[in-house]
Design an enzyme around this catalytic site. Structure first.
Site, PDB file in Angstrom:
ATOM      1  N   ARG A 186     -15.099  -2.091   3.207  1.00  0.00           N
ATOM      2  CA  ARG A 186     -15.007  -2.317   4.476  1.00  0.00           C
ATOM      3  C   ARG A 186     -15.722  -1.426   5.382  1.00  0.00           C
ATOM      4  NH1 ARG A 186     -10.011  -3.519   8.580  1.00  0.00           N
ATOM      5  NH2 ARG A 186      -9.499  -1.529   8.456  1.00  0.00           N
ATOM      6  N   THR A 213     -18.114  -1.615  11.793  1.00  0.00           N
ATOM      7  CA  THR A 213     -18.065  -3.136  11.842  1.00  0.00           C
ATOM      8  C   THR A 213     -17.261  -3.863  11.651  1.00  0.00           C
ATOM      9  OG1 THR A 213     -19.405  -3.611  10.020  1.00  0.00           O
ATOM     10  CG2 THR A 213     -20.535  -2.731  11.841  1.00  0.00           C
ATOM     11  N   ASP A 251      -4.025   3.545   5.599  1.00  0.00           N
ATOM     12  CA  ASP A 251      -4.766   2.971   4.717  1.00  0.00           C
ATOM     13  C   ASP A 251      -4.187   2.943   3.106  1.00  0.00           C
ATOM     14  OD1 ASP A 251      -6.816   3.114   2.599  1.00  0.00           O
ATOM     15  OD2 ASP A 251      -8.220   3.626   4.342  1.00  0.00           O
ATOM     16  N   ASP A 256      -5.985   5.031   0.482  1.00  0.00           N
ATOM     17  CA  ASP A 256      -5.555   6.582   0.581  1.00  0.00           C
ATOM     18  C   ASP A 256      -4.137   7.055   0.046  1.00  0.00           C
ATOM     19  OD1 ASP A 256      -8.324   6.793   1.386  1.00  0.00           O
ATOM     20  OD2 ASP A 256      -7.775   7.196   3.715  1.00  0.00           O
TER      21      ASP A 256
HETATM   22  N1  URA Z   1      -6.875  -1.724   5.047  1.00  0.00           N
HETATM   23  C1  URA Z   1      -5.886  -0.717   5.120  1.00  0.00           C
HETATM   24  O1  URA Z   1      -5.522   0.158   4.167  1.00  0.00           O
HETATM   25  N2  URA Z   1      -4.876  -0.522   6.068  1.00  0.00           N
HETATM   26  C2  URA Z   1      -4.791  -1.174   7.233  1.00  0.00           C
HETATM   27  O2  URA Z   1      -4.128  -1.285   8.003  1.00  0.00           O
HETATM   28  C3  URA Z   1      -6.066  -2.201   7.301  1.00  0.00           C
HETATM   29  C4  URA Z   1      -6.728  -2.291   6.320  1.00  0.00           C
END
Ligand code: URA
Length: 211
Positions: free
Chosen positions: A103, A107, A202, A205
């Site tokens: 992603r 954007t 995330d 992560d």
């Molecule tokens: N991707 C993630 O890892 N966390 C989010 O909150 C949104 C997208």
């Protein structure tokens, strides 16, 4: 589009620990796997089975086995990898297809960098796994690939979803495809950076120790 948020104290407990910012990567991975077991149990209720004759040490009986064509599990890389092990442990006969998607953090548009899917998904029950259903962009891109390969029966398994993503999936698939989402939680909203609130940060992560 059908949405299921299974109501179970073990799911809620494990998800709470998962969300906690103090939870380290090793624990995060373990909890993700355990949550996948619990969600897969619910999400595979419609898994097709056929009768199977066996003999126990005491005598013959008829059980069941997962029917062909084999179900397909599709993790969306990177974060979906954290859910993949648990899924194939639950469905060991599944075939696995991979989708690598990223992603754009500015954007919030999703794009594909890797695709290894079975060429024909007609009549296959497909389980796509990705922990965070945020804007829905990634999952829509993934499901579109699956439908283009002939899939008619797609179930997405997520850990945390945002109402914005659920709405995007409804708008895209209602009346045109059989898409079902199982999620451990439906959260409040997305923030201005596209993160789910309260979410868990995330997922990639946290799974892979980048934070
Ligand atoms: N991707 C993630 O890892 N966390 C989010 O909150 C949104 C997208």
């Amino acid at each position: 589009m059908e949405l299921h948020v299974p109501d179970h104290p073990l799911i809620d407990h494990k998800l709470t620990v998962l969300r906690d910012e103090r939870t380290d990567s090793a624990r995060f991975r373990l909890l993700t796997e355990e949550l996948v077991y619990l969600l897969a149990y619910e999400a595979t209720r419609g898994l097709r089975v056929s009768p199977k004759e066996i003999t126990t040490p005491v005598g013959p009986t008829t059980g069941v086995e997962i029917s062909g064509p084999r179900p397909v599990v599709v993790p969306i890389l990177r974060a979906g990898l954290g859910m993949f092990e648990g899924m194939i442990r639950m469905i060991p006969t599944a075939e696995v297809g991979f989708l690598g998607m990223v992603r754009d953090e500015e954007t919030l548009e999703a794009s594909t960098y890797a695709e290894r899917l079975p060429t024909d998904l007609t009549d296959r029950q497909v389980y796509v796994v990705d922990p965070m259903l945020a804007t829905g962009g990634t999952l829509i891109l993934a499901i579109d690939y699956l439908l283009a390969r002939g899939a008619h029966d797609v179930t997405a398994i997520c850990l945390v979803s945002a109402p914005e993503g659920v709405k995007a999936l409804e708008e895209r698939y209602d009346g045109i495809a059989n898409v079902t989402v199982y999620t451990a939680a439906l959260d409040e909203k997305l923030n201005e950076h596209g993160y789910i609130v309260p979410g868990l940060g995330d997922a990639g992560d946290r799974l892979y120790g980048v934070v």
